[in-house]
Motif scaffolding. Structure first.
Motif, PDB file in Angstrom:
ATOM      1  N   LEU A  29     -11.252 -10.470 -13.211  1.00  0.00           N
ATOM      2  CA  LEU A  29     -10.964 -10.595 -11.840  1.00  0.00           C
ATOM      3  C   LEU A  29      -9.534 -11.000 -11.712  1.00  0.00           C
ATOM      4  CD1 LEU A  29     -11.901 -10.996  -8.757  1.00  0.00           C
ATOM      5  CD2 LEU A  29     -12.663 -13.175  -9.167  1.00  0.00           C
ATOM      6  N   VAL A  30      -8.966 -10.568 -10.859  1.00  0.00           N
ATOM      7  CA  VAL A  30      -7.510 -10.789 -10.678  1.00  0.00           C
ATOM      8  C   VAL A  30      -7.428 -11.145  -9.043  1.00  0.00           C
ATOM      9  CG1 VAL A  30      -5.148 -10.396 -10.624  1.00  0.00           C
ATOM     10  CG2 VAL A  30      -6.734  -9.149 -12.366  1.00  0.00           C
ATOM     11  N   ILE A  31      -7.429 -12.490  -8.766  1.00  0.00           N
ATOM     12  CA  ILE A  31      -7.148 -12.898  -7.518  1.00  0.00           C
ATOM     13  C   ILE A  31      -5.635 -13.028  -7.201  1.00  0.00           C
ATOM     14  CG2 ILE A  31      -7.447 -14.965  -5.886  1.00  0.00           C
ATOM     15  CD1 ILE A  31     -10.295 -15.430  -7.314  1.00  0.00           C
ATOM     16  N   SER A  32      -5.125 -12.517  -6.138  1.00  0.00           N
ATOM     17  CA  SER A  32      -3.654 -12.535  -5.857  1.00  0.00           C
ATOM     18  C   SER A  32      -3.354 -13.214  -4.613  1.00  0.00           C
ATOM     19  CB  SER A  32      -3.174 -10.902  -5.919  1.00  0.00           C
ATOM     20  OG  SER A  32      -3.498 -10.562  -7.290  1.00  0.00           O
ATOM     21  N   GLU A  33      -2.184 -13.928  -4.463  1.00  0.00           N
ATOM     22  CA  GLU A  33      -1.845 -14.253  -3.206  1.00  0.00           C
ATOM     23  C   GLU A  33      -0.420 -13.636  -3.042  1.00  0.00           C
ATOM     24  OE1 GLU A  33      -1.611 -18.364  -0.892  1.00  0.00           O
ATOM     25  OE2 GLU A  33      -0.297 -18.320  -2.602  1.00  0.00           O
ATOM     26  N   ARG A  40       0.809  -1.155  -0.056  1.00  0.00           N
ATOM     27  CA  ARG A  40       0.012  -0.013   0.009  1.00  0.00           C
ATOM     28  C   ARG A  40       1.012   1.280   0.086  1.00  0.00           C
ATOM     29  NH1 ARG A  40      -4.619  -1.923   4.625  1.00  0.00           N
ATOM     30  NH2 ARG A  40      -5.593  -3.312   3.204  1.00  0.00           N
ATOM     31  N   LYS A  41       0.380   2.396  -0.368  1.00  0.00           N
ATOM     32  CA  LYS A  41       1.068   3.724  -0.525  1.00  0.00           C
ATOM     33  C   LYS A  41       1.703   4.268   0.674  1.00  0.00           C
ATOM     34  CE  LYS A  41       0.665   6.482  -3.899  1.00  0.00           C
ATOM     35  NZ  LYS A  41      -0.082   7.760  -4.765  1.00  0.00           N
ATOM     36  N   ASN A  42       1.219   3.797   2.147  1.00  0.00           N
ATOM     37  CA  ASN A  42       1.514   4.432   3.134  1.00  0.00           C
ATOM     38  C   ASN A  42       2.738   3.425   3.771  1.00  0.00           C
ATOM     39  OD1 ASN A  42       0.134   1.900   3.715  1.00  0.00           O
ATOM     40  ND2 ASN A  42      -0.985   2.823   5.492  1.00  0.00           N
ATOM     41  N   GLY A  43       3.463   2.747   2.994  1.00  0.00           N
ATOM     42  CA  GLY A  43       4.628   2.142   3.309  1.00  0.00           C
ATOM     43  C   GLY A  43       4.694   0.679   3.871  1.00  0.00           C
ATOM     44  N   VAL A  44       3.243  -0.147   3.826  1.00  0.00           N
ATOM     45  CA  VAL A  44       3.285  -1.462   3.950  1.00  0.00           C
ATOM     46  C   VAL A  44       4.211  -2.216   3.104  1.00  0.00           C
ATOM     47  CG1 VAL A  44       1.739  -3.455   4.472  1.00  0.00           C
ATOM     48  CG2 VAL A  44       0.999  -1.056   4.725  1.00  0.00           C
ATOM     49  N   PRO A  45       5.236  -2.817   3.659  1.00  0.00           N
ATOM     50  CA  PRO A  45       6.323  -3.259   2.882  1.00  0.00           C
ATOM     51  C   PRO A  45       6.196  -4.989   2.347  1.00  0.00           C
ATOM     52  CG  PRO A  45       6.925  -3.583   5.011  1.00  0.00           C
ATOM     53  CD  PRO A  45       5.634  -2.875   5.036  1.00  0.00           C
ATOM     54  N   TYR A  46       6.860  -5.209   1.145  1.00  0.00           N
ATOM     55  CA  TYR A  46       7.456  -6.420   0.976  1.00  0.00           C
ATOM     56  C   TYR A  46       8.578  -6.674   0.455  1.00  0.00           C
ATOM     57  CZ  TYR A  46       6.409  -5.031  -4.137  1.00  0.00           C
ATOM     58  OH  TYR A  46       6.635  -4.586  -5.307  1.00  0.00           O
ATOM     59  N   GLY A  47       9.244  -7.643   1.046  1.00  0.00           N
ATOM     60  CA  GLY A  47      10.778  -7.721   0.700  1.00  0.00           C
ATOM     61  C   GLY A  47      11.013  -8.509  -0.564  1.00  0.00           C
ATOM     62  N   ASN A  48      12.159  -8.503  -0.898  1.00  0.00           N
ATOM     63  CA  ASN A  48      12.980  -8.967  -2.256  1.00  0.00           C
ATOM     64  C   ASN A  48      12.795 -10.546  -2.384  1.00  0.00           C
ATOM     65  OD1 ASN A  48      14.866 -10.023  -0.664  1.00  0.00           O
ATOM     66  ND2 ASN A  48      16.387  -8.637  -1.386  1.00  0.00           N
ATOM     67  N   GLY A  49      12.241 -11.386  -1.424  1.00  0.00           N
ATOM     68  CA  GLY A  49      11.859 -12.785  -1.253  1.00  0.00           C
ATOM     69  C   GLY A  49      10.522 -13.161  -1.593  1.00  0.00           C
ATOM     70  N   THR A  50       9.743 -12.030  -1.709  1.00  0.00           N
ATOM     71  CA  THR A  50       8.195 -12.346  -1.967  1.00  0.00           C
ATOM     72  C   THR A  50       7.906 -13.029  -3.160  1.00  0.00           C
ATOM     73  OG1 THR A  50       7.728 -10.045  -1.043  1.00  0.00           O
ATOM     74  CG2 THR A  50       6.183 -10.875  -2.368  1.00  0.00           C
ATOM     75  N   LEU A  51       7.031 -13.693  -2.926  1.00  0.00           N
ATOM     76  CA  LEU A  51       6.411 -14.643  -4.023  1.00  0.00           C
ATOM     77  C   LEU A  51       5.016 -14.295  -4.364  1.00  0.00           C
ATOM     78  CD1 LEU A  51       6.500 -17.345  -5.845  1.00  0.00           C
ATOM     79  CD2 LEU A  51       5.380 -18.430  -3.964  1.00  0.00           C
ATOM     80  N   LEU A  52       4.740 -13.884  -5.523  1.00  0.00           N
ATOM     81  CA  LEU A  52       3.224 -13.390  -5.905  1.00  0.00           C
ATOM     82  C   LEU A  52       2.709 -14.222  -7.087  1.00  0.00           C
ATOM     83  CD1 LEU A  52       1.195 -11.151  -6.407  1.00  0.00           C
ATOM     84  CD2 LEU A  52       2.589 -10.243  -7.906  1.00  0.00           C
ATOM     85  N   THR A  53       1.375 -14.793  -6.644  1.00  0.00           N
ATOM     86  CA  THR A  53       0.894 -15.639  -7.455  1.00  0.00           C
ATOM     87  C   THR A  53      -0.644 -15.209  -7.711  1.00  0.00           C
ATOM     88  OG1 THR A  53       1.813 -17.541  -6.331  1.00  0.00           O
ATOM     89  CG2 THR A  53      -0.097 -18.113  -7.832  1.00  0.00           C
ATOM     90  N   GLU A  54      -0.860 -15.108  -9.061  1.00  0.00           N
ATOM     91  CA  GLU A  54      -2.128 -14.335  -9.607  1.00  0.00           C
ATOM     92  C   GLU A  54      -2.898 -15.321 -10.402  1.00  0.00           C
ATOM     93  OE1 GLU A  54      -1.197  -9.928 -10.046  1.00  0.00           O
ATOM     94  OE2 GLU A  54       0.518 -11.299 -10.739  1.00  0.00           O
ATOM     95  N   TYR A  55      -4.140 -15.010 -10.333  1.00  0.00           N
ATOM     96  CA  TYR A  55      -5.158 -15.868 -11.366  1.00  0.00           C
ATOM     97  C   TYR A  55      -6.158 -14.660 -12.034  1.00  0.00           C
ATOM     98  CZ  TYR A  55      -3.573 -20.286  -9.241  1.00  0.00           C
ATOM     99  OH  TYR A  55      -2.998 -21.386  -8.914  1.00  0.00           O
TER     100      TYR A  55
END
Length: 254
Positions: A216-220, A187-202
């Motif tokens: 519809l885009v479902i994301s994990e 989110r734009k208020n600085g909620v972070p994710y790191g460089n080891g993040t795995l993003l899965t989308e349908y």
């Protein structure tokens, strides 16, 4: 009736075994059973106050952020991001689809889909097959595949293989797995994710009465560094008839 069934099985079996040899598999573009191309506009149907506006520092509701993530988000400073040239932290792959944005999806070639956003002027490349590229940028490396429902009809009977495979039912999803992303914000208020993040989308396309089409885009998001559990979202887009409203704009940090 049983005689007819027994007579039919060898005939089908023979057709499957005696037919011409199979050719090369179709390209991902030719194999697509859903058309995701065109222009789409986001529908802010959930988390409106987090997506339409930049939430205040410390507002992390619905995000399973862990103590390390809270500490980093608590130090969020948009002016510091601007000074470092990192205004696009919220426009990386794990955050961009939640932006109020328009999409332009095209086939770059027979094996590659290209998704462009007007918010932040970002480009995501979905390559079918093994991941390609070193990553390390905001959009990382994305590997795509068609995810179809399983066939309900078997092609064998009584231990006999008929020698052919029935096609899966119509429909299905585009599955995209993204890794090697530059650390950014959910989110734009600085909620972070790191460089080891795995993003899965349908990605799923739906036709509704009245002739309208929705995506519809479902994301994990899986991030052991800053999240205590996977973060799930569902994001909706409406199909546009043309490029009206398409307005590429630069990233902004606030």
């Amino acid at each position: 009736m049983s005689w007819m069934v027994l007579a039919t099985i060898p005939d089908v079996y023979a057709q499957g075994r005696g037919g011409p040899p199979p050719g090369p598999p179709p390209s991902p573009k030719a194999a697509a059973r859903i058309d995701l191309t065109g222009y789409w506009v986001s529908l802010i149907t959930e988390d409106w106050r987090y997506r339409q506006f930049t939430p205040p520092k410390g507002d992390y509701e619905s995000v399973p952020i862990n103590p390390a993530g809270r500490k980093l988000a608590g130090a969020w400073d948009p002016a510091k991001d601007e000074a470092a040239g990192e205004q696009c932290k919220a426009y990386g792959a794990a955050g961009i689809m939640r932006m109020p944005t328009r999409l332009h999806i095209t086939w770059q070639d027979d094996n590659t889909l290209k998704l462009e956003t007007d918010a932040g002027t970002q480009t995501r490349i979905f390559h079918f097959g093994p991941p390609e590229g070193a990553g390390g940028d905001w959009q990382g490396v994305s590997s795509a595949s068609w995810d179809y429902p399983r066939p309900l009809i078997q092609t064998g009977f009584g231990g006999i293989d008929f020698g052919f495979t029935l096609p899966p039912p119509p429909g299905g999803s585009l599955k995209v797995v993204t890794t090697k992303m530059r650390p950014g914000y959910l989110r734009k208020n600085g909620v972070p994710y790191g460089n080891g993040t795995l993003l899965t989308e349908y990605f799923d396309r739906f036709e509704v009465p009245g002739g309208e089409t929705y995506l519809l885009v479902i994301s994990e998001v899986n991030d052991p560094e800053y999240l205590s559990q996977p973060f799930w979202t569902s994001t909706h887009f409406k199909k546009q008839s043309d490029a009206s409203g398409w307005n590429p704009t630069p990233c902004v940090s606030r």
